[in-house]
Design an enzyme around this catalytic site. Sequence first.
Site, short mmCIF file in Angstrom:
data_model
loop_
_atom_site.label_atom_id
_atom_site.label_comp_id
_atom_site.label_asym_id
_atom_site.label_seq_id
_atom_site.Cartn_x
_atom_site.Cartn_y
_atom_site.Cartn_z
CD GLU A 1 -2.03 -2.18 0.65
OE1 GLU A 1 -1.28 -2.88 1.36
OE2 GLU A 1 -2.60 -2.62 -0.36
CG ASN B 1 -1.88 -4.77 -3.13
OD1 ASN B 1 -1.64 -5.20 -2.01
ND2 ASN B 1 -1.67 -3.50 -3.45
CG ASP C 1 -5.93 -4.41 -1.94
OD1 ASP C 1 -4.74 -4.69 -2.12
OD2 ASP C 1 -6.47 -4.41 -0.82
#
Lengths: 567, 153
Positions: free
Chosen positions: A168, A252, A294
């Site tokens: 992230e 991801n 994601d």
Amino acid sequence: MPAARADEADGEWRMPARDYASTRFSPLAEITAANVRQLKEAWSFTTGVQAGHEAAPIFAGGLLYVVTPYPNHVFALDTAGKQRWKYDPKPQPSSQGVACCDVVNRGAVYDGGRLYFNTLDGNSIALDARTGKELWRTKLGKIELGETITMAPLVVKGKVLVGNSGAELGVRGWLVALDAKTGKPLWRAYSTGPDKEVLIGAGFKPFYGAERGQDLGVKSWPPEAWKIGGGTVWGWISYDPQLNLIYYGTGNPGPWNPEQRPGDNKWTAGLFARDVDTGQARWFYQFSPHDLHDYDAINENVLVDLPIGGATRKLLVRPERNGYVYVIDRASGEVISATPFVHITTSTGVDLKSGRLQYNPKTQPKPGRVVRDICPASPGAKDWQPAAWSPRTGLLYIPHQNLCQDAGTYETSYIAGTPYVGAEVRMKPGPGGHRGEFSAWDPVAAQKRWSVKENFPVWSGALATAGGVVFYGTMDGVFKALDANSGEVLWSFRTSSGIIGQPVSYRGADGKQYIAVLSGVGGWAGTIVSGEIDARDGSAALGFVNAMRDLPKYTVKGGMLHVFALP
Amino acid sequence: MRKITLAPLFGLVMLAGCEREQRQFEIPPAQAQFAKPLHAANERNAYALSQGKTLFKWFNCAGCHSNGGGGMGPALMDDHWRYGNNAEDIYASIMEGRPNGMPSFRGKLNEDQAWQLVAYVRSMSGWARQDAAPGRDDSMYPGKPENMRDQRN
């Protein structure tokens, strides 16, 4: 079945998944469907930490070991719950600010008299399991780049396998093998970039065409984007001693906004099989090429040998975030079946010829537009919370979500050490209104046998036992025992905080079977409680808050080990 | 990122209505000591507040603090402050960082941008003039916009 490690002590639980095949199956059978109603709490232990407790307690050599979330304290307790030693690794406080989804830790591993675990600030540490003395410490991650470590390591043939978190924040994913004796790195395999850094060489034989070609970890990205492309390795690793292969998934791609990274984004959101001695890749399969939502692919890989199409095959069963249970030939990487286990609107199926996920254009993110009813939501049909396999029932017990979301994407810029997401999300309950489920899945028939609906996402791990009982906990703090065949709830116990930990079973010094689990709500799903989120902002905690606004009415923060036995 | 052009600093004493619409640009270094009074003006100035809101997204503050509700970082729209909610405290949080994971933005933001962010952060919990605080949202935040919040939430 690949040996649940030839361990004389079937009463021990040395690694979070119990064995290399990742079954989470205890051969102990004192607690049965007939007597589990009498299960009582034997003792409990407060960890003194109040964030999401995702770890599995470890039991080996007569001691029980627990790692807490940040500040990653390690406790050794005797079988009466008395503290033997405590170890404080003193992680850097700044690591808390770059942990995407609460400051969790998924557990330690016992091997040969040592305890191995990782800290949020990116250290891998070995302790003397008897005394708690530090034997070595290796710094692996850089907080300045947003890198943390939350996964439990796996120890195979004298190597400690560790991967990073932080996709992230545009972190580049890797898995490293450390020498268990010294902590020195032996090999490191990146999830993006040139073949030589991904450890792809002559032995790489992927099953599908989309995985063949030179330096796809560079070419399937816009220029340089692979350097900040995610694919972190924060989930589970399995090992097949016969094939000498480890199996693990990659997270991801970064950023979430797919517009900023045209291409398949190799080798993110997929599964690697690697030679454990050299780290060289044998095959790779991409669950979600050019991931749109994601859908990290870090879930557990359960290694089982089952009759499929007339012959017994070496398989890997994988309940995946994108909503399908995959049954894969673990020698070749061929997908044998991929069957939906939740409501899916993001894809229409998996083409078994090409292996490719068929995206639904209607739920594809479009910049500047809000796309509605994306199912499953970003945490997927199922996130990190591991399923359990019972060889007795032939069923996989899957803790999971039932969530959808609305999402908008926007262009985001990379600033090292800050989020690199570019999406705003609002999650909501899926069809039926319940947010979680606990499902028993038959991988041979490729169908659900039974399922229990839960109000909140089932964010705890599952435990299966030879006594025909399966266990899991709920985010509102109820620990449950179910009949492994029918799914009937046989027993439950209310804990002081929600449960997102991994239940385990062991044989105590007195010869009795014990069940142990940590309570302490949090994790991505429970940040609204552990992180004191303001519930007016549904986009908070990457959009999970919108679906969890009422959780604070059901539970409070906590951190406690609960141990149960028959009277 | 857009470059903000330099313009002379206006006098600090203004009529309130004027102040709301007026645009402040970079503070010449010699006048940096006026940062605090300038901040007071920012909180009554619609342009400064909306700039702050834009910067909040551009500099990835939103990635950690969401639309004020929190996530990797604490909620900023509530009445609980770890380091205080005076303009100077918030300025220090942004420019120096804080030990439990708030990165320092010194060198990334200029003074002017930092004070616009300070004003915007305070407006999240209702500490800005209501007719100046952002009233519209291009995000998916479904709750009350900043100009509908008051200090007691």
